[in-house]
Enzyme design. Structure first.
Site, PDB file in Angstrom:
ATOM      1  N   GLU A 177       0.960  -0.974   0.001  1.00 54.75           N
ATOM      2  CA  GLU A 177      -0.051  -0.049   0.003  1.00 54.75           C
ATOM      3  C   GLU A 177       0.907   1.100  -0.011  1.00 54.75           C
ATOM      4  O   GLU A 177       1.790   1.444   0.987  1.00 54.75           O
ATOM      5  CB  GLU A 177      -0.877   0.151   1.387  1.00 54.75           C
ATOM      6  CG  GLU A 177      -1.893  -1.067   1.101  1.00 54.75           C
ATOM      7  CD  GLU A 177      -2.238  -1.442   2.516  1.00 54.75           C
ATOM      8  OE1 GLU A 177      -1.953  -0.707   3.686  1.00 54.75           O
ATOM      9  OE2 GLU A 177      -3.111  -2.632   2.735  1.00 54.75           O
ATOM     10  N   HIS A 193      -1.068   0.612  16.395  1.00 47.66           N
ATOM     11  CA  HIS A 193       0.117   1.000  15.290  1.00 47.66           C
ATOM     12  C   HIS A 193       1.223   0.905  16.012  1.00 47.66           C
ATOM     13  O   HIS A 193       2.332   1.652  15.545  1.00 47.66           O
ATOM     14  CB  HIS A 193      -0.253   2.328  14.973  1.00 47.66           C
ATOM     15  CG  HIS A 193      -1.446   2.519  13.631  1.00 47.66           C
ATOM     16  ND1 HIS A 193      -2.825   2.166  14.110  1.00 47.66           N
ATOM     17  CD2 HIS A 193      -1.489   2.644  12.548  1.00 47.66           C
ATOM     18  CE1 HIS A 193      -3.571   2.378  13.091  1.00 47.66           C
ATOM     19  NE2 HIS A 193      -2.839   2.487  12.036  1.00 47.66           N
ATOM     20  N   SER A 236      -5.666  -3.861   1.102  1.00 51.36           N
ATOM     21  CA  SER A 236      -6.382  -5.206   1.071  1.00 51.36           C
ATOM     22  C   SER A 236      -5.253  -6.202   1.479  1.00 51.36           C
ATOM     23  O   SER A 236      -4.523  -6.762   0.600  1.00 51.36           O
ATOM     24  CB  SER A 236      -6.854  -5.594  -0.524  1.00 51.36           C
ATOM     25  OG  SER A 236      -7.732  -4.872  -0.769  1.00 51.36           O
ATOM     26  N   GLU A 237      -5.012  -6.398   2.890  1.00 52.81           N
ATOM     27  CA  GLU A 237      -3.884  -6.952   3.328  1.00 52.81           C
ATOM     28  C   GLU A 237      -3.838  -8.596   2.740  1.00 52.81           C
ATOM     29  O   GLU A 237      -2.759  -9.250   2.854  1.00 52.81           O
ATOM     30  CB  GLU A 237      -3.708  -6.879   4.698  1.00 52.81           C
ATOM     31  CG  GLU A 237      -2.925  -5.638   5.174  1.00 52.81           C
ATOM     32  CD  GLU A 237      -3.755  -4.276   5.193  1.00 52.81           C
ATOM     33  OE1 GLU A 237      -5.144  -4.438   5.035  1.00 52.81           O
ATOM     34  OE2 GLU A 237      -3.437  -3.323   5.342  1.00 52.81           O
ATOM     35  N   ASP A 263       1.026  -4.172  12.863  1.00 47.53           N
ATOM     36  CA  ASP A 263      -0.289  -4.473  13.456  1.00 47.53           C
ATOM     37  C   ASP A 263      -1.254  -5.204  12.744  1.00 47.53           C
ATOM     38  O   ASP A 263      -2.170  -5.734  13.173  1.00 47.53           O
ATOM     39  CB  ASP A 263      -0.832  -3.417  14.369  1.00 47.53           C
ATOM     40  CG  ASP A 263       0.185  -2.559  15.095  1.00 47.53           C
ATOM     41  OD1 ASP A 263       0.099  -2.441  16.284  1.00 47.53           O
ATOM     42  OD2 ASP A 263       1.046  -2.143  14.487  1.00 47.53           O
ATOM     43  N   ILE A 310      -0.941  -7.351  10.413  1.00 42.22           N
ATOM     44  CA  ILE A 310      -0.826  -8.653  10.232  1.00 42.22           C
ATOM     45  C   ILE A 310      -2.017  -9.500  10.722  1.00 42.22           C
ATOM     46  O   ILE A 310      -2.186 -10.419  10.429  1.00 42.22           O
ATOM     47  CB  ILE A 310       0.669  -9.113  10.927  1.00 42.22           C
ATOM     48  CG1 ILE A 310       1.947  -8.783   9.761  1.00 42.22           C
ATOM     49  CG2 ILE A 310       0.635 -10.516  11.044  1.00 42.22           C
ATOM     50  CD1 ILE A 310       3.022  -9.131  10.412  1.00 42.22           C
TER      51      ILE A 310
END
Lengths: 326, 340
Positions: free
Chosen positions: A29, A129, A59-60, A85, A87
């Site tokens: 991103e 974060h 869109s992880e 975070d 993840i």
């Protein structure tokens, strides 16, 4: 030799590997045109073009899933998860997909990829974060977990991670991006699974990772000058593979073990190392191993509170001094 | 969705042809017989764990696989026996894996839900709903990046359309214009619950397509010819740089969600109605319509039965997997060492 920031070392490390191998591609991103929210990927898009350096939506799961599919079929992707975070929203790939595919398929599939992510506290970003998530990754069979503390190690360990045939979680510390260090010219390639003794000492061993490394070094200086305690400081660098021989060797010399961990206390990497030392070097120890960690708490946002939560030089010095009876 | 009567012109202009039709029939039958055998072996306690059968859904697997070229890649779910067999993986390898024998596809390390055969282009069966849609995007990205012409085909159930990864993958595939085909097998139930009870739209995949700028494609998944034709179109689109497709295939599973499910939640008569539209039954009639002899059909039936019987016997005779492989292939060096 040149002085380089940790941030610029990330750029140089990725660049070095992309120049070397056309199969290395990079996605995440804001990483391409914007150069990354931490400015740690500036210039890569201009240098390698839109086919190799690609912006993604928020869109992880798509980022990590796409990295895996590409890795399985012949590319060597570097995927960025902006804050470690996050993840948590794509943990399926970290926990279930990357690391298990090779085993489940009896060695048919491969997954040579790197997930780079901004880890750790110090930016006053609050509980979602700022976390140190290395332990989320360390516990999973099939993954490798790396966390550099210096610009030189960023380049060398990143290169080793990209060239490694296994999936690697590469944790860059957000509060280290602006630090500077000497970096040799030319290609740098390090070795995963090697800890580094940064300061020799005969009285105690201090293990640290990422942002805790400079704090451990500063603490060792203070303990030496103010209390006459000579600490050996080891940068663990890689949690998996773990260089236990360097650690056990040091404990055999100093007979004392301290870990300095940014993570909350429960199930931290230090607990695993203490367990190994208790198991294999118990009779080398002159006293109980001591873990200096963040308490079992979420991280607060205010600077005053965040600073109070993390292990700092005063806490580290005080704890080691008291334990050593000085 | 009633079958149309074939005219003389249809016969002459038959776009599929006898050879491909026989392949479509045989592929469906291999799946039917092997799945039925897997079920029987469960009852004999020779297959442990769980299993998700595709009885009744053979038309989808056969139609898409028979339209593929060598090198095209299949990404399957835990209900993946059918798609694995459809790519030509031997029945023995699949049953051996289900039975935990040394002759299994992954020598018992993966089991029913993770069938994989890279050799056949089966790039894995994924047991976490939605996980493989982004993974298929990644394989398609590689093809696009390297200028390779293979297509990544990703199969999933209706339930998958309600998980985030589905939507992330669809958007991702469209914005990157990837050569990937998403195939939703709508068998009307997400596990034990009717999909319509838990979904905002009538067609769980088809009605979502417009959100990603894709056409709504909903087809009869029990007619292998219909599936085959739609697959060819989608593959051509992908190979020619036209980007992804999303195809919803209406079908029905004849058994429960998994081994543990007797499927008592189904309304009375529903199963019987769908069995009237059994894909094997439809296809036998289709073959007859196209003038293929009863003898040719029964030869295939006998051949497949023998293949499945022989595979079963080989698996029963095969030794269990050796403990030597218990900790192998965790890492690329072949072992599981995480420390020195």
């Amino acid at each position: 030799m040149a002085e380089l920031s940790y941030r610029d070392a990330v750029i140089r490390g990725i660049s070095q590997e992309m120049e070397r191998d056309q199969d290395v591609v990079f996605l995440g991103e804001d990483v391409a045109k914007a150069g990354g929210v931490f400015k740690a990927t500036v210039g890569l898009y201009d240098k390698f073009g839109p086919l190799r350096v690609r912006d993604t939506p928020i869109s992880e799961q798509a980022i990590l899933g796409a990295a895996m599919g590409a890795a399985m079929t012949g590319l060597k992707p570097i995927a960025e998860i902006m804050f470690s975070d996050f993840i948590a929203v794509c943990f399926d790939y970290i926990a279930n997909e990357f690391p298990k595919s090779r085993y489940m398929t009896n060695g048919q599939t491969k997954c040579p990829l790197v997930v780079r992510t901004g880890n750790g506290a110090g930016s006053r970003f609050g509980a979602q974060h700022s976390q140190s998530v290395e332990n989320w990754c360390m516990m999973i069979p099939g993954l490798k977990v790396v966390a550099p503390s210096s610009p030189r190690d960023v380049i060398g360990l990143l290169a080793a991670s990209v060239r490694d045939p296994d999936p690697v979680i590469f944790l860059e510390h957000k509060s280290l991006y602006s630090i500077k260090g000497e970096v040799p010219d030319g290609e740098i390639v390090d070795t995963l699974g090697t800890a580094k003794i940064l300061r020799p000492g005969k009285d105690a061993t201090i293990l640290a990772l990422a942002m805790m490394v400079p704090r451990a070094l500063a603490s060792a200086e203070k303990l030496a000058t103010e209390h006459g305690i000579e600490c050996e400081v080891i940068d663990v660098r890689s949690l998996v593979p773990l260089d236990t021989q360097t650690i056990l060797g040091s404990v055999a010399r100093t007979n004392r073990l301290f870990t300095v961990e940014e993570n909350p206390r429960l199930c931290g990497w230090g607990a695993e190392i203490v367990s190994i030392v208790a198991d294999e070097a118990f009779y080398d120890l002159d006293g109980p191993p001591v873990r200096i960690t963040t308490p079992h708490c979420p991280l607060p946002a205010s600077d005053l509170l965040e600073d109070a939560m993390l292990p700092n030089v005063d806490r580290i010095v005080d704890r080691i001094r008291r334990t050593m009876g000085a | 969705m009633r079958m149309q009567a074939r005219t003389e012109t249809d016969l002459i202009n038959d776009d599929i042809g006898e050879t491909k039709r026989l392949e479509l029939y045989k592929t469906q039958l291999v799946i039917r017989d092997a799945e039925q055998r897997a079920h029987d072996l469960f009852l004999q306690n020779l297959v442990k764990g769980t299993s998700h059968l595709s009885l009744g859904q053979e038309g989808v697997a056969a139609g898409f696989a028979c339209a593929m070229k060598h090198g095209d890649l299949s990404f399957c779910t835990y209900r993946g026996h059918a798609h694995t067999l459809a790519r030509g993986v031997p029945v023995e390898k699949v049953l051996g894996e289900l039975m935990g024998r040394d002759n299994g596809l992954m020598r018992g390390k993966g089991g029913s839900m993770h069938l994989t055969s890279e050799l056949h282009g089966v790039m894995g069966s994924y047991a976490i709903i939605g996980a493989h849609l982004p993974i298929a995007c990644g394989a398609a990205w590689r093809a696009q990046y390297k200028g390779q012409k293979d297509v990544s085909v990703c199969f999933f159930g209706d339930g998958t359309t309600n998980i985030g990864a589905f939507h992330e993958a669809l958007n991702f595939a469209v914005i990157w214009n990837l050569p990937v085909v998403f195939v939703c097998e709508n068998n009307l139930y997400m596990e034990y619950t009717p999909i319509s009870d838990v979904t905002a739209v009538q067609n769980p995949a088809g009605d979502r397509a417009s959100a990603y700028g894709l056409p709504k494609i909903v087809i009869d998944g029990n007619d292998a010819d219909v599936v085959y034709r739609e697959a060819l179109k989608a593959y051509d689109r992908a190979r020619s740089g036209g980007g992804p497709s999303l195809i919803e295939c209406l079908t029905y599973r004849h058994s429960g969600h998994s081994r543990a499910d007797p499927a008592k939640y189904r309304p009375e008569g529903e199963l019987e109605r769908w069995k009237q539209r059994d894909p094997i039954k439809i296809y036998r009639e289709r073959l007859a319509q196209f003038g293929i002899s009863e003898k040719a059909i029964s030869d295939i039936d006998a051949h497949v039965k023998r293949e499945v019987d022989e595979a079963t016997e080989k698996c029963k005779a095969a030794p269990p997997t050796s403990l030597d492989i218990l900790t192998t292939d965790v890492y690329a060096d072949g072992g599981y060492a995480w420390r020195n």
